[in-house]
Scaffold this motif. Structure first.
Motif, PDB file in Angstrom:
ATOM      1  N   GLN A 169       0.850  -1.191   0.000  1.00  0.00           N
ATOM      2  CA  GLN A 169       0.000   0.000   0.000  1.00  0.00           C
ATOM      3  C   GLN A 169       0.882   1.237   0.000  1.00  0.00           C
ATOM      4  OE1 GLN A 169      -2.886   1.385   3.291  1.00  0.00           O
ATOM      5  NE2 GLN A 169      -4.200   0.386   1.777  1.00  0.00           N
ATOM      6  N   ILE A 170       0.688   2.087  -1.009  1.00  0.00           N
ATOM      7  CA  ILE A 170       1.462   3.317  -1.157  1.00  0.00           C
ATOM      8  C   ILE A 170       0.506   4.486  -1.340  1.00  0.00           C
ATOM      9  CG2 ILE A 170       3.130   4.572  -2.576  1.00  0.00           C
ATOM     10  CD1 ILE A 170       4.369   1.935  -3.338  1.00  0.00           C
ATOM     11  N   GLN A 171       0.600   5.458  -0.461  1.00  0.00           N
ATOM     12  CA  GLN A 171      -0.236   6.662  -0.550  1.00  0.00           C
ATOM     13  C   GLN A 171      -1.721   6.311  -0.675  1.00  0.00           C
ATOM     14  OE1 GLN A 171       0.930   9.622  -0.145  1.00  0.00           O
ATOM     15  NE2 GLN A 171       3.053   9.684  -0.787  1.00  0.00           N
ATOM     16  N   GLY A 172      -2.155   5.280   0.056  1.00  0.00           N
ATOM     17  CA  GLY A 172      -3.562   4.882   0.022  1.00  0.00           C
ATOM     18  C   GLY A 172      -3.942   3.992  -1.147  1.00  0.00           C
ATOM     19  N   SER A 273      17.872   5.696  -6.123  1.00  0.00           N
ATOM     20  CA  SER A 273      18.836   4.680  -5.698  1.00  0.00           C
ATOM     21  C   SER A 273      18.085   3.775  -4.737  1.00  0.00           C
ATOM     22  CB  SER A 273      20.055   5.303  -5.005  1.00  0.00           C
ATOM     23  OG  SER A 273      20.830   4.283  -4.383  1.00  0.00           O
ATOM     24  N   ALA A 274      17.722   2.588  -5.216  1.00  0.00           N
ATOM     25  CA  ALA A 274      16.980   1.660  -4.359  1.00  0.00           C
ATOM     26  C   ALA A 274      17.823   1.262  -3.159  1.00  0.00           C
ATOM     27  CB  ALA A 274      16.568   0.425  -5.157  1.00  0.00           C
ATOM     28  N   LYS A 275      19.111   1.109  -3.356  1.00  0.00           N
ATOM     29  CA  LYS A 275      20.009   0.700  -2.276  1.00  0.00           C
ATOM     30  C   LYS A 275      20.061   1.747  -1.171  1.00  0.00           C
ATOM     31  CE  LYS A 275      24.812  -0.647  -1.346  1.00  0.00           C
ATOM     32  NZ  LYS A 275      26.152  -0.862  -1.947  1.00  0.00           N
ATOM     33  N   GLU A 276      20.147   3.017  -1.566  1.00  0.00           N
ATOM     34  CA  GLU A 276      20.234   4.101  -0.591  1.00  0.00           C
ATOM     35  C   GLU A 276      18.862   4.688  -0.262  1.00  0.00           C
ATOM     36  OE1 GLU A 276      23.005   4.789   0.890  1.00  0.00           O
ATOM     37  OE2 GLU A 276      24.190   3.407  -0.345  1.00  0.00           O
ATOM     38  N   GLU A 277      17.822   4.149  -0.896  1.00  0.00           N
ATOM     39  CA  GLU A 277      16.439   4.605  -0.695  1.00  0.00           C
ATOM     40  C   GLU A 277      16.277   6.088  -1.041  1.00  0.00           C
ATOM     41  OE1 GLU A 277      14.535   3.323   2.874  1.00  0.00           O
ATOM     42  OE2 GLU A 277      15.616   1.417   2.943  1.00  0.00           O
ATOM     43  N   GLN A 278      16.954   6.514  -2.081  1.00  0.00           N
ATOM     44  CA  GLN A 278      16.837   7.893  -2.558  1.00  0.00           C
ATOM     45  C   GLN A 278      15.842   7.948  -3.720  1.00  0.00           C
ATOM     46  OE1 GLN A 278      20.836   8.915  -3.664  1.00  0.00           O
ATOM     47  NE2 GLN A 278      21.599   8.952  -1.566  1.00  0.00           N
ATOM     48  N   GLY A 279      15.026   8.993  -3.719  1.00  0.00           N
ATOM     49  CA  GLY A 279      14.051   9.173  -4.805  1.00  0.00           C
ATOM     50  C   GLY A 279      12.812   8.320  -4.658  1.00  0.00           C
ATOM     51  N   ILE A 280      12.731   7.484  -3.635  1.00  0.00           N
ATOM     52  CA  ILE A 280      11.570   6.608  -3.455  1.00  0.00           C
ATOM     53  C   ILE A 280      10.324   7.421  -3.136  1.00  0.00           C
ATOM     54  CG2 ILE A 280      10.613   4.688  -2.148  1.00  0.00           C
ATOM     55  CD1 ILE A 280      12.952   3.954  -3.985  1.00  0.00           C
ATOM     56  N   ARG A 281      10.489   8.451  -2.306  1.00  0.00           N
ATOM     57  CA  ARG A 281       9.333   9.294  -1.971  1.00  0.00           C
ATOM     58  C   ARG A 281       8.789   9.998  -3.214  1.00  0.00           C
ATOM     59  NH1 ARG A 281       7.431  11.365   2.734  1.00  0.00           N
ATOM     60  NH2 ARG A 281       8.121   9.336   3.493  1.00  0.00           N
ATOM     61  N   ASP A 282       9.677  10.435  -4.109  1.00  0.00           N
ATOM     62  CA  ASP A 282       9.218  11.064  -5.359  1.00  0.00           C
ATOM     63  C   ASP A 282       8.398  10.069  -6.182  1.00  0.00           C
ATOM     64  OD1 ASP A 282      10.531  13.403  -4.721  1.00  0.00           O
ATOM     65  OD2 ASP A 282      12.351  12.862  -5.802  1.00  0.00           O
ATOM     66  N   PHE A 283       8.845   8.825  -6.201  1.00  0.00           N
ATOM     67  CA  PHE A 283       8.127   7.783  -6.927  1.00  0.00           C
ATOM     68  C   PHE A 283       6.746   7.541  -6.291  1.00  0.00           C
ATOM     69  CE2 PHE A 283       7.339   3.070  -7.020  1.00  0.00           C
ATOM     70  CZ  PHE A 283       6.825   3.032  -8.308  1.00  0.00           C
ATOM     71  N   GLU A 284       6.688   7.481  -4.988  1.00  0.00           N
ATOM     72  CA  GLU A 284       5.419   7.261  -4.296  1.00  0.00           C
ATOM     73  C   GLU A 284       4.444   8.422  -4.548  1.00  0.00           C
ATOM     74  OE1 GLU A 284       6.545   6.680  -0.256  1.00  0.00           O
ATOM     75  OE2 GLU A 284       7.093   4.563  -0.536  1.00  0.00           O
ATOM     76  N   ASN A 285       4.954   9.631  -4.525  1.00  0.00           N
ATOM     77  CA  ASN A 285       4.111  10.800  -4.801  1.00  0.00           C
ATOM     78  C   ASN A 285       3.592  10.781  -6.227  1.00  0.00           C
ATOM     79  OD1 ASN A 285       4.427  11.822  -2.195  1.00  0.00           O
ATOM     80  ND2 ASN A 285       6.200  13.066  -2.742  1.00  0.00           N
ATOM     81  N   LEU A 286       4.419  10.306  -7.138  1.00  0.00           N
ATOM     82  CA  LEU A 286       3.994  10.212  -8.541  1.00  0.00           C
ATOM     83  C   LEU A 286       2.827   9.235  -8.681  1.00  0.00           C
ATOM     84  CD1 LEU A 286       4.444  10.773 -11.579  1.00  0.00           C
ATOM     85  CD2 LEU A 286       6.012   8.831 -11.594  1.00  0.00           C
ATOM     86  N   LEU A 287       2.908   8.111  -7.979  1.00  0.00           N
ATOM     87  CA  LEU A 287       1.820   7.138  -8.033  1.00  0.00           C
ATOM     88  C   LEU A 287       0.527   7.724  -7.536  1.00  0.00           C
ATOM     89  CD1 LEU A 287       3.504   3.834  -6.797  1.00  0.00           C
ATOM     90  CD2 LEU A 287       2.894   4.447  -9.145  1.00  0.00           C
ATOM     91  N   LYS A 288       0.608   8.511  -6.483  1.00  0.00           N
ATOM     92  CA  LYS A 288      -0.598   9.144  -5.918  1.00  0.00           C
ATOM     93  C   LYS A 288      -1.218  10.089  -6.909  1.00  0.00           C
ATOM     94  CE  LYS A 288      -2.249  11.784  -1.946  1.00  0.00           C
ATOM     95  NZ  LYS A 288      -1.878  12.464  -0.699  1.00  0.00           N
TER      96      LYS A 288
END
Length: 288
Positions: A169-172, A273-288
Motif C-alpha cells: 500500500q502506497i499513498q492509500g 537509488s533503491a540501495k540508498e532509498e533515494q528518490g523513493i518518496r518522489d516515486f510514491e508521490n507520482l503514483l498518488k
C-alpha cells in the motif's frame, strides 16, 4: 384530480430513491466493517486489504448517484397515469420526448460503464509489474517498497528466475507488485521460462515499472523492454544514481524516442537509488 396526482408521485418517488441510496450506502459500510472483522484480517490480526475495499463500494454508490433517476420516476408515473386516465391526459408527441430522455440516460450509463475500471483497480489493487534487465535493481526496489527483505539480492545476474508477488500500500493505493526475472536472451531453460513469464505479466499489467541501471550502458535488453512498455502505462526509474552514472535522463529519452517514438511521450522518469532509498518518496508521490 389526475393532474395533482401526476405532479405529486414523482416527488415522492425521488424521495424514496434518495432514502434508498442512503440506506444502501449505510448497509455497504456495515457490511465492509464486518468483512474487515471476519474476512479481511489475516492470522496476525493485520488488515489484508486496508480501506480500499470500502472505498470501492462507496465509489460505486457515488457513481450510481450521478445518474439522474428523477426522469425515470417521472415518466413512469406519467405513463401509468395516462393509462389510467386517457380522456384527460394526452400522449401525442410523447414518444419523441421520451426518446430524448432515454438517450441522455444511455450516455450517463455509458460513462458509468467506462469508469468501472477505476472501481476494479480500487478494489483489486493495481497490477504492477517490475521490469528490467538482470541486476538492474528490481528486487532491491521490491524490498524497499515492501519494507522487508522479500526478494534475494545478489550481484549475480539471473538470481530472480520466477515471479515474486507482494501486496503493497502506497499513498492509500493498493499495488499488487510483481518482481520478475531480468529480461535477456538466455540458454538457461529455467531462466528462459522466467523471462517469458515476465513478458506475459507485463502484457496484462495495469502499470509497468521499468528499472534502468544507470551505471551500465543501454543494450539490446533495454531496447526490448522499451518496446514492451510502448503504449502502456509505465514509470521509468533510473536506478543506481549513487554509483558512477553512465546513463542520464537525456540519454534515455533519446533512446526511447529512437525506439518507440511518440509512445514514450507521457512516460514519467525518476532518478532513484533503491540501495540508498533515494528518490523513493518522489516515486510514491507520482503514483498518488
Amino acid at each position: 384530480e389526475a393532474g395533482e396526482d401526476t405532479d405529486r408521485r414523482p416527488d415522492v418517488g425521488a424521495q424514496v430513491e434518495a432514502v434508498g441510496l442512503e440506506c444502501l450506502r449505510a448497509r455497504l459500510l456495515r457490511h465492509d466493517d464486518q468483512a474487515v472483522r471476519d474476512e479481511e484480517v489475516d492470522d496476525d490480526g493485520e488488515l489484508k486489504y486496508g480501506e480500499s475495499h470500502i472505498m470501492c463500494n462507496l465509489y460505486t454508490i457515488d457513481a450510481i448517484e450521478k445518474i439522474s433517476k428523477e426522469p425515470l420516476i417521472y415518466h413512469t408515473a406519467f405513463i401509468e397515469t395516462a393509462l389510467d386516465d386517457p380522456e384527460h391526459i394526452s400522449v401525442d408527441g410523447y414518444g419523441q420526448q421520451l426518446e430524448g430522455v432515454v438517450e441522455t440516460l444511455s450516455e450517463e450509463l455509458k460513462d458509468l460503464i467506462d469508469s468501472s475500471e477505476n472501481g476494479r483497480i480500487m478494489k483489486e489493487g493495481i497490477q504492477t509489474v517490475i521490469l528490467g534487465k538482470p541486476n538492474a535493481g528490481k528486487s532491491s526496489l521490491l524490498n524497499v517498497l515492501s519494507g522487508r527483505e522479500r526478494a534475494i539480492v545478489t550481484d549475480i545476474e539471473g538470481t530472480t528466475r520466477d515471479v515474486l508477488e507482494e501486496q503493497i500500500q502506497i499513498q492509500g493505493l493498493n499495488l499488487n507488485v510483481i518482481d520478475t526475472a531480468g529480461i535477456r536472451e538466455t540458454e538457461d531453460k529455467v531462466e528462459k521460462i522466467g523471462v517469458d513469464k515476465a513478458k506475459e505479466y507485463a502484457e496484462q499489467a495495469d502499470l509497468i515499472i521499468y528499472v534502468v541501471d544507470a551505471s551500465r550502458e543501454l543494450d539490446e535488453n533495454d531496447i526490448e523492454i522499451m518496446k514492451i512498455i510502448a503504449g502502456k502505462k509505465a514509470v521509468i526509474l533510473l536506478n543506481k544514481m549513487d554509483l558512477n552514472v553512465l546513463i542520464s535522463k537525456e540519454n534515455l529519452e533519446q533512446q526511447l524516442q529512437k525506439e518507440i517514438g511518440g509512445a514514450c511521450k507521457n512516460i514519467p522518469m525518476i532518478e532513484i537509488s533503491a540501495k540508498e532509498e533515494q528518490g523513493i518518496r518522489d516515486f510514491e508521490n507520482l503514483l498518488k
